[in-house]
Design a protein around this motif. Structure first.
Motif, PDB file in Angstrom:
ATOM      1  N   ILE A 226       0.927  -1.754   0.215  1.00 36.58           N
ATOM      2  CA  ILE A 226       0.414  -0.571  -0.167  1.00 36.58           C
ATOM      3  C   ILE A 226       0.430   0.966   0.178  1.00 36.58           C
ATOM      4  O   ILE A 226       0.763   2.192  -1.029  1.00 36.58           O
ATOM      5  N   VAL A 227       1.972   1.565   1.015  1.00 32.33           N
ATOM      6  CA  VAL A 227       2.848   2.524   0.779  1.00 32.33           C
ATOM      7  C   VAL A 227       3.459   2.738   0.300  1.00 32.33           C
ATOM      8  O   VAL A 227       3.630   3.709  -1.423  1.00 32.33           O
ATOM      9  N   LEU A 228       4.221   1.533  -0.795  1.00 31.61           N
ATOM     10  CA  LEU A 228       4.808   1.006  -2.054  1.00 31.61           C
ATOM     11  C   LEU A 228       3.384   1.747  -3.589  1.00 31.61           C
ATOM     12  O   LEU A 228       4.082   2.787  -3.846  1.00 31.61           O
ATOM     13  N   MET A 229       2.512   1.880  -3.496  1.00 38.07           N
ATOM     14  CA  MET A 229       1.367   2.031  -4.295  1.00 38.07           C
ATOM     15  C   MET A 229       1.201   3.745  -3.971  1.00 38.07           C
ATOM     16  O   MET A 229       1.217   4.289  -5.303  1.00 38.07           O
ATOM     17  N   LEU A 230       0.826   3.882  -2.977  1.00 36.27           N
ATOM     18  CA  LEU A 230       0.788   5.570  -2.391  1.00 36.27           C
ATOM     19  C   LEU A 230       1.711   6.471  -3.468  1.00 36.27           C
ATOM     20  O   LEU A 230       1.257   7.206  -4.267  1.00 36.27           O
ATOM     21  N   VAL A 231       3.470   6.044  -2.719  1.00 37.41           N
ATOM     22  CA  VAL A 231       4.010   6.515  -3.720  1.00 37.41           C
ATOM     23  C   VAL A 231       4.500   6.705  -5.144  1.00 37.41           C
ATOM     24  O   VAL A 231       4.890   8.092  -5.588  1.00 37.41           O
ATOM     25  N   MET A 232       4.349   5.242  -5.455  1.00 39.81           N
ATOM     26  CA  MET A 232       4.354   5.278  -6.731  1.00 39.81           C
ATOM     27  C   MET A 232       3.757   6.521  -7.961  1.00 39.81           C
ATOM     28  O   MET A 232       3.978   6.752  -8.691  1.00 39.81           O
ATOM     29  N   SER A 233       2.349   6.565  -7.071  1.00 36.38           N
ATOM     30  CA  SER A 233       0.835   7.053  -7.488  1.00 36.38           C
ATOM     31  C   SER A 233       1.560   8.453  -7.836  1.00 36.38           C
ATOM     32  O   SER A 233       0.581   9.492  -8.476  1.00 36.38           O
ATOM     33  N   PHE A 283       6.775  22.306 -18.645  1.00 32.34           N
ATOM     34  CA  PHE A 283       6.687  22.802 -17.448  1.00 32.34           C
ATOM     35  C   PHE A 283       5.688  21.866 -16.709  1.00 32.34           C
ATOM     36  O   PHE A 283       5.798  21.106 -15.457  1.00 32.34           O
ATOM     37  N   LYS A 284       4.826  20.684 -16.976  1.00 30.25           N
ATOM     38  CA  LYS A 284       4.595  19.970 -17.029  1.00 30.25           C
ATOM     39  C   LYS A 284       5.303  18.404 -16.369  1.00 30.25           C
ATOM     40  O   LYS A 284       5.576  18.262 -15.238  1.00 30.25           O
ATOM     41  N   SER A 285       5.908  18.627 -17.229  1.00 29.05           N
ATOM     42  CA  SER A 285       6.998  17.922 -17.765  1.00 29.05           C
ATOM     43  C   SER A 285       7.963  17.821 -16.221  1.00 29.05           C
ATOM     44  O   SER A 285       8.938  16.786 -15.706  1.00 29.05           O
ATOM     45  N   VAL A 286       8.213  19.191 -16.061  1.00 23.90           N
ATOM     46  CA  VAL A 286       9.793  19.275 -14.899  1.00 23.90           C
ATOM     47  C   VAL A 286       8.937  18.722 -13.417  1.00 23.90           C
ATOM     48  O   VAL A 286       9.339  18.042 -12.745  1.00 23.90           O
ATOM     49  N   VAL A 287       7.584  19.627 -13.297  1.00 26.33           N
ATOM     50  CA  VAL A 287       7.254  19.603 -12.338  1.00 26.33           C
ATOM     51  C   VAL A 287       7.027  18.211 -11.888  1.00 26.33           C
ATOM     52  O   VAL A 287       6.979  17.413 -11.079  1.00 26.33           O
ATOM     53  N   SER A 288       6.404  16.839 -13.171  1.00 28.15           N
ATOM     54  CA  SER A 288       6.216  15.368 -12.639  1.00 28.15           C
ATOM     55  C   SER A 288       7.006  14.677 -12.528  1.00 28.15           C
ATOM     56  O   SER A 288       7.555  14.338 -11.623  1.00 28.15           O
ATOM     57  N   THR A 289       8.522  15.739 -13.503  1.00 27.97           N
ATOM     58  CA  THR A 289       9.943  14.282 -12.762  1.00 27.97           C
ATOM     59  C   THR A 289      10.460  14.969 -11.491  1.00 27.97           C
ATOM     60  O   THR A 289      10.044  14.125 -11.022  1.00 27.97           O
ATOM     61  N   ILE A 290      10.200  15.784 -11.135  1.00 20.86           N
ATOM     62  CA  ILE A 290      10.444  16.112  -9.568  1.00 20.86           C
ATOM     63  C   ILE A 290       9.732  15.057  -8.923  1.00 20.86           C
ATOM     64  O   ILE A 290      10.028  14.655  -7.851  1.00 20.86           O
ATOM     65  N   PHE A 291       8.301  15.086  -8.993  1.00 15.54           N
ATOM     66  CA  PHE A 291       7.293  14.046  -7.774  1.00 15.54           C
ATOM     67  C   PHE A 291       8.187  12.776  -8.220  1.00 15.54           C
ATOM     68  O   PHE A 291       7.732  12.374  -7.216  1.00 15.54           O
ATOM     69  N   ILE A 292       8.157  12.794  -8.993  1.00 13.37           N
ATOM     70  CA  ILE A 292       8.343  11.073  -9.858  1.00 13.37           C
ATOM     71  C   ILE A 292      10.148  10.442  -9.045  1.00 13.37           C
ATOM     72  O   ILE A 292      10.011   9.279  -8.175  1.00 13.37           O
ATOM     73  N   SER A 293      10.522  12.144  -8.939  1.00 14.43           N
ATOM     74  CA  SER A 293      12.204  11.254  -8.152  1.00 14.43           C
ATOM     75  C   SER A 293      11.240  11.541  -6.616  1.00 14.43           C
ATOM     76  O   SER A 293      12.421  10.523  -5.955  1.00 14.43           O
ATOM     77  N   VAL A 294      11.097  11.724  -6.401  1.00 11.53           N
ATOM     78  CA  VAL A 294      10.619  12.155  -4.721  1.00 11.53           C
ATOM     79  C   VAL A 294      10.179  11.403  -4.464  1.00 11.53           C
ATOM     80  O   VAL A 294      10.126  10.564  -3.286  1.00 11.53           O
ATOM     81  N   TYR A 296      10.175   7.773  -5.844  1.00 10.11           N
ATOM     82  CA  TYR A 296      11.078   6.690  -5.446  1.00 10.11           C
ATOM     83  C   TYR A 296      12.039   6.963  -4.713  1.00 10.11           C
ATOM     84  O   TYR A 296      12.425   6.318  -4.119  1.00 10.11           O
ATOM     85  N   LEU A 297      12.221   8.429  -3.881  1.00  7.63           N
ATOM     86  CA  LEU A 297      12.779   8.288  -2.591  1.00  7.63           C
ATOM     87  C   LEU A 297      12.432   7.653  -1.955  1.00  7.63           C
ATOM     88  O   LEU A 297      12.567   6.647  -0.810  1.00  7.63           O
ATOM     89  N   LEU A 298      10.945   8.050  -1.479  1.00  3.69           N
ATOM     90  CA  LEU A 298      10.769   7.667  -0.829  1.00  3.69           C
ATOM     91  C   LEU A 298       9.862   6.455  -0.311  1.00  3.69           C
ATOM     92  O   LEU A 298       9.721   5.495   0.224  1.00  3.69           O
ATOM     93  N   ALA A 299       9.738   5.903  -1.623  1.00  2.00           N
ATOM     94  CA  ALA A 299       9.496   4.437  -1.927  1.00  2.00           C
ATOM     95  C   ALA A 299      10.793   3.505  -1.703  1.00  2.00           C
ATOM     96  O   ALA A 299      10.443   2.138  -0.992  1.00  2.00           O
ATOM     97  N   TYR A 300      11.421   3.880  -1.699  1.00  2.00           N
ATOM     98  CA  TYR A 300      12.460   3.162  -1.493  1.00  2.00           C
ATOM     99  C   TYR A 300      13.277   3.753   0.185  1.00  2.00           C
ATOM    100  O   TYR A 300      13.358   2.929   0.797  1.00  2.00           O
ATOM    101  N   LYS A 301      13.249   4.966   0.353  1.00  5.41           N
ATOM    102  CA  LYS A 301      13.200   4.374   2.090  1.00  5.41           C
ATOM    103  C   LYS A 301      11.433   4.264   2.826  1.00  5.41           C
ATOM    104  O   LYS A 301      12.128   3.262   4.251  1.00  5.41           O
ATOM    105  N   PHE A 302      10.590   4.147   2.485  1.00  9.06           N
ATOM    106  CA  PHE A 302       9.621   3.687   3.449  1.00  9.06           C
ATOM    107  C   PHE A 302       8.660   2.317   2.749  1.00  9.06           C
ATOM    108  O   PHE A 302       8.035   1.411   4.099  1.00  9.06           O
ATOM    109  N   ALA A 303       9.012   1.460   1.906  1.00  9.08           N
ATOM    110  CA  ALA A 303       9.163   0.785   1.368  1.00  9.08           C
ATOM    111  C   ALA A 303      10.114  -0.201   1.094  1.00  9.08           C
ATOM    112  O   ALA A 303      10.289  -1.307   0.620  1.00  9.08           O
TER     113      ALA A 303
END
Length: 308
Positions: A226-233, A283-294, A296-303
């Motif tokens: 659940i944590v993994l799917m949340l942070v990936m989304s 603009f959308k791509s840059v913002v999406s890239t930032i969120f995707i990076s964050v 994956y970082l959260l997925a690595y840290k919590f899941a």
């Protein structure tokens, strides 16, 4: 015995043995290069006063960040950004909760035939494109459709679900959940099946009922996925679903249904404002890239999830 940190040397014989596998990757790699990386060269249009007749590599006039300033000053952009965030947020939240609940309910069905039948019915919409589902929803939810006929039979007024700003956003969100929740539940069903059955036996011995077993055994066992799917989304926070919105919306519901992707489509394809449209897409791509990076970082840290 191999030492810790030992890495096997990659030899020519291993490469020749795995060569067919490398060849299998080539078609997919070619598609990714052709449709994902090559078009990135067009991002230069975001900084140009682009004139199509001069070509992408022609003598275009550079305008710096003027396209970004122009786009951000448009009232339609702020509206599209707000709609995108609201629609994407609820799709992420409900897209997480509904499949979990469905997976828990499906797990309680003891009849294999009934379970398979329900799964098949709920999975089916996922494999249908929004072109098909959009046409179905337009007919079903129209003022003369079956839903409004049922409302009229109960003495209620007809609702223009896809033509009224009051209802369009909610209709778009729930129709997306209806399409995807069955397939999304597969991950959670797999997580449930991976839970040790001895935990349920111990819970029953302690006097736990079905609800208590679900709360104290099933949900904790699903916690990591659940944590993994949340942070990936989180990377989809600016992806409200172009295919769906484009097939369902109309000028009458731009106020509540226009999103960044449809805004870019009209600006770039319909109005031929290639520079500003590219600026919005970038603009959308840059913002999406930032969120995707964050994410994956959260997925690595919590899941403890890693891509590489």
């Amino acid at each position: 015995m191999k030492k810790k940190g030992y890495k096997r040397k990659y030899t020519a014989a291993m490469f020749r043995r795995e060569l067919p596998l490398h060849f299998m990757i080539l078609p997919g790699l070619a598609l990714v290069l052709l449709f994902s990386y090559v078009p990135m060269g067009g991002l230069v249009m975001a900084f140009q006063d682009f004139i199509p007749s001069k070509g992408l590599f022609g003598d275009q006039k550079w305008c710096g960040l003027e396209n970004f300033r122009f786009v951000f000053s448009l009232p339609g952009f702020n509206r599209a950004l707000q709609n995108t965030i609201i629609i994407a947020f609820w799709k992420i939240v409900l897209g997480l909760l509904v499949p979990i609940v469905f997976a828990l309910l499906l797990n309680e069905i003891r009849s294999v035939r009934v379970s398979k039948f329900v799964q098949t019915i709920c999975y089916l919409p996922y494999f249908m494109s929004w072109v098909i589902l959009g046409g179905i929803l337009v007919d079903v939810l129209s003022t003369g459709g079956i839903v409004n006929q049922a409302l009229n039979s109960l003495g209620l007024d007809s609702i223009f679900f896809l033509g009224d700003n009051q209802y369009f956003r909610t209709t778009a969100i729930w129709s997306d959940i209806w399409k995807n929740f069955g397939y999304g539940a597969i991950v959670y069903l797999a997580a449930i099946l991976g839970i040790d059955t001895e935990l349920y036996e111990a819970a029953r011995i302690d006097g736990a009922g079905r609800w208590q077993q679900t709360w104290h055994v099933t949900l904790p066992g699903m916690r990591m996925i659940i944590v993994l799917m949340l942070v990936m989304s989180l990377g989809n926070v600016l992806n409200a679903g172009f295919d769906q919105i484009f097939n369902l919306y109309s000028p009458a519901v731009y106020e509540s249904g226009d999103i960044i992707d449809t805004f870019v489509y009209r600006m770039g394809v319909i109005d031929a404002q290639y520079g500003p449209a590219t600026a919005v897409g970038m603009f959308k791509s840059v913002v999406s890239t930032i969120f995707i990076s964050v994410s994956y970082l959260l997925a690595y840290k919590f899941a403890d999830y890693r891509i590489f």
